[in-house]
Enzyme design. Structure first.
Site, short mmCIF file in Angstrom:
data_model
loop_
_atom_site.label_atom_id
_atom_site.label_comp_id
_atom_site.label_asym_id
_atom_site.label_seq_id
_atom_site.Cartn_x
_atom_site.Cartn_y
_atom_site.Cartn_z
N GLY A 1 0.87 -1.15 0.10
CA GLY A 1 -0.06 -0.03 0.02
C GLY A 1 0.84 1.26 0.05
O GLY A 1 0.57 2.19 -0.66
N SER A 2 1.93 1.32 0.67
CA SER A 2 2.72 2.50 0.99
C SER A 2 3.41 2.93 -0.39
O SER A 2 3.18 4.06 -0.89
CB SER A 2 3.93 2.22 1.98
OG SER A 2 3.37 2.18 3.08
N SER B 1 -3.42 -3.29 -0.76
CA SER B 1 -2.16 -4.12 0.00
C SER B 1 -2.66 -5.53 0.52
O SER B 1 -3.74 -5.71 1.12
CB SER B 1 -1.89 -3.52 1.29
OG SER B 1 -0.62 -4.12 1.97
N HIS C 1 -1.64 -7.95 2.54
CA HIS C 1 -1.64 -8.50 4.11
C HIS C 1 -2.90 -8.00 4.67
O HIS C 1 -3.19 -8.34 5.95
CB HIS C 1 -0.60 -8.32 4.64
CG HIS C 1 -0.29 -6.97 5.01
ND1 HIS C 1 -0.26 -6.72 6.42
CD2 HIS C 1 -0.04 -5.71 4.20
CE1 HIS C 1 0.02 -5.45 6.70
NE2 HIS C 1 0.15 -4.73 5.37
N CYS D 1 2.33 6.73 23.13
CA CYS D 1 3.27 5.72 23.41
C CYS D 1 3.36 4.61 22.40
O CYS D 1 4.42 4.03 22.43
CB CYS D 1 2.87 5.24 24.83
SG CYS D 1 3.01 6.42 26.22
#
Lengths: 196, 394
Positions: free
Chosen positions: B69-70, B198, B200, B323
């Site tokens: 995808g990226s 994508s 996955h 975090c």
């Protein structure tokens, strides 16, 4: 593994969680905006910290460092507690990931804030320069805005708990009051700990 | 283990793994080689291309395979931007809560003199077409708006956006990484000019994706080199991955109605039960959301500690807290829908797949309230909220 066994132990089984209703000193540091707040309660007798409790809003590191910090100061004289550095907390926990080191800085500041509050409540004179206003902002604000001249002018010994009430206003003050002398210590400590 | 982070990644379907194995073993031919052994690989790659095209109602020649995808997002946006530069058009419209693969690419283009308008997504996490209409200018070269958001699962009015872009002659790209295999997509009907997907995310392998681009839309290679993918994406084809992608996509589309029905029921149970926790709030529109997405904020606690405790119970989940993102700000998606920082830190995302069972969901429903209560008891923020020293937001 994200965290060491010791960190996970202190996270899963935190020591000294709670509050002390008739505490001799209460220190609260951090910022809900940042995602980390630590509040420490201490009971002091004859200059010894006889009891300590904490409450924390924060991640695994925040809880573990709070827990370890309370262990490190319980039963110790105040002067010794003041010498606890964030690095000591990190070492006691067998290290923290580099991007979590700011949690240990908050732990060190929480100890100091609680002791400062104790001094103020009991009208014991102390060197203001050694303490932050008790509502230290998170590290990125420390680094961004902090100036020692402003710190002197604007730091007002206010009860740490009362400061927590208006976090927004305090954040602005806090960024100016936190001393940059701390900054070099912090960076040194982070660098040292990062080597781990 | 109870796996509830399917928006993060999914388990490969057994049939997908089976379909891939020969191309990781004996059938190792290079699809670009002249000899028969290589041509066998070529055949399966083209078969896969046909399948993917069919699943999107596109044509074979409109699909290229990428590493995920990226990469597809980067290539789509950079191509449209380059074309825009050639035409003297340097304005792009996107949304405030795109995936970082889109946002960071846009930030890069802003440094190169592009003007980017980020449409607001409001409290329900859905862009408004009126805002888009107002934002389109003469020099708009691209509209890039995600099909469904990864954090909160809200589904955007893609067909309407496509229609407007087509009328105005602006290229429309959609990052459909979270939507493909989960909702019906018809690039023709929806007037989509480019689309990223994508494998996955729909039970295919990691490391492979595709970029759909309508015939006529200019696509420039991101990766220079050999002539693969009709000179649009150099590099020896990931034959096994491509086969896995096509197999997974076809299966996902086939199973979609049944799988969505099941997941919707489980998702709704999670929402209704966990809403009972006081001072909790669902993130994003209740109706227009993916069947698999549960995203909720719990006031007074922090997300990473929540996740670590869930992990102790064998439950895999995700959060939008700072975090967990490794930065000092919580999820930009939650901030974009108006959650204050301290509330955004206390978020929990559970994303289902066809493999999850009601028993697993019941276990989560049992465990989460207890964990929230535990962290609230030790939270100075919760203490202040309860004492009235700090105002409740949700």
């Amino acid at each position: 593994m994200l965290y060491s066994e010791k960190v996970m132990d202190h996270f899963k089984n935190p020591r000294n969680v709670g509050e002390i209703k008739d505490a001799d000193g209460i220190g609260e540091v951090g910022n809900a905006k940042c995602g980390d707040i630590m509040r420490m309660y201490i009971k002091v007798k004859n200059g010894i910290i006889t009891d300590v409790k904490f409450m924390t809003f924060g991640c695994g590191s925040a809880i573990a460092t709070s827990s370890m910090a309370t262990e490190l100061i319980k039963g110790k004289p105040i002067e010794q507690a003041l010498e606890i550095t964030n690095q000591a907390v990190v070492e006691a926990l067998d290290g923290l990931p580099a991007y979590k080191l700011h949690c240990s800085v908050l732990a060190e500041e929480a100890i100091k804030a609680a002791i400062k509050d104790y001094y103020e409540k009991h009208h014991i004179p102390f060197d203001e320069k050694k303490y932050c206003a008790g509502d230290c902002a998170c590290l990125h604000e420390h680094e961004a805005a902090h100036k020692p001249a402003k710190a002197k002018a604007e730091a007002k010994p206010a009860k740490a708990k009362a400061e927590a009430k208006s976090t927004k206003a305090k954040t602005k003050t806090a960024t100016k009051t936190t001393t940059s002398s701390k900054k070099s210590t912090t960076n040194k400590n982070s660098k040292k700990s990062a080597k781990k | 283990m109870i796996y509830l982070d399917n928006a993060g990644t999914t388990r490969m379907d057994d049939s997908v793994l089976k379909a891939m194995l020969p191309y990781l073993g004996e059938q190792y031919g290079n699809a670009s080689s002249l000899y028969t052994f290589g041509q066998k690989a070529r055949e399966v790659v083209e078969e896969a291309r046909k399948t993917v095209a069919k699943c999107l109602n596109a044509q074979e020649g409109e699909i290229i395979f990428t590493s995920g995808g990226s990469e597809s997002d980067n290539q789509a946006i950079m191509s449209a931007a380059r074309y825009g530069t050639l035409k003297g058009k340097k304005h792009i419209i996107s949304s405030a809560f795109e995936h970082h693969a889109v946002l960071h690419t846009l930030k890069k283009l802003e440094k190169d003199g592009f003007e980017v308008t980020y449409l607001p997504v409001y409290e329900n996490g859905i862009v408004r077409v009126e805002d888009l209409k107002k934002a389109i200018k003469k020099d708009t070269c691209l509209v890039t708006i995600m099909f469904a958001n990864n954090e909160i699962g809200t589904i955007q009015p893609v067909a309407e956006i496509g229609k407007i872009c087509r009328e105005k002659g602006v290229i429309f790209h959609t990052d459909a990484v979270q939507a493909v295999g989960h909702v019906q997509i018809d690039v023709e009907k929806m007037h989509i000019d480019m689309l990223s997907l994508s494998a996955h995310k729909f039970h295919g392998p990691k490391g492979v994706g595709a970029l759909y681009y309508r015939r006529g839309v200019p696509v420039y290679p991101l990766i220079e080199g050999g002539a693969q993918e009709r000179n649009r994406r150099a590099g020896t084809e990931n034959v096994a991955g491509i086969v896995g992608l096509a197999t997974a996509l076809e299966l996902a589309i086939k199973e979609m109605p049944e799988a969505n029905k099941r997941m919707t029921k489980l998702r709704d149970k999670l929402i209704s039960e966990l809403s009972k926790i006081p001072h909790s709030a669902l993130n994003g529109d209740r109706k227009n959301r993916l069947a698999n997405n549960f995203s909720m904020c719990f006031e007074g606690i922090e997300g990473e500690s929540l996740l670590l405790s869930l992990d102790e119970h064998g439950i895999c989940a995700s959060s939008g807290s700072a975090c967990t993102s490794g930065s000092l700000d919580p999820s930009h998606v939650l901030l974009a829908i108006g959650r204050p920082h301290e509330v955004a830190h206390g978020s929990l995302r559970l994303t289902l797949s066809k493999f999850n069972t009601e028993k697993e969901v019941d276990e989560v429903i049992k465990v989460v309230p207890k964990i929230v209560e535990y962290y609230r008891k030790m939270s100075p923020v919760w203490d202040e909220l309860e004492k009235g020293e700090r105002k409740h937001v949700i």
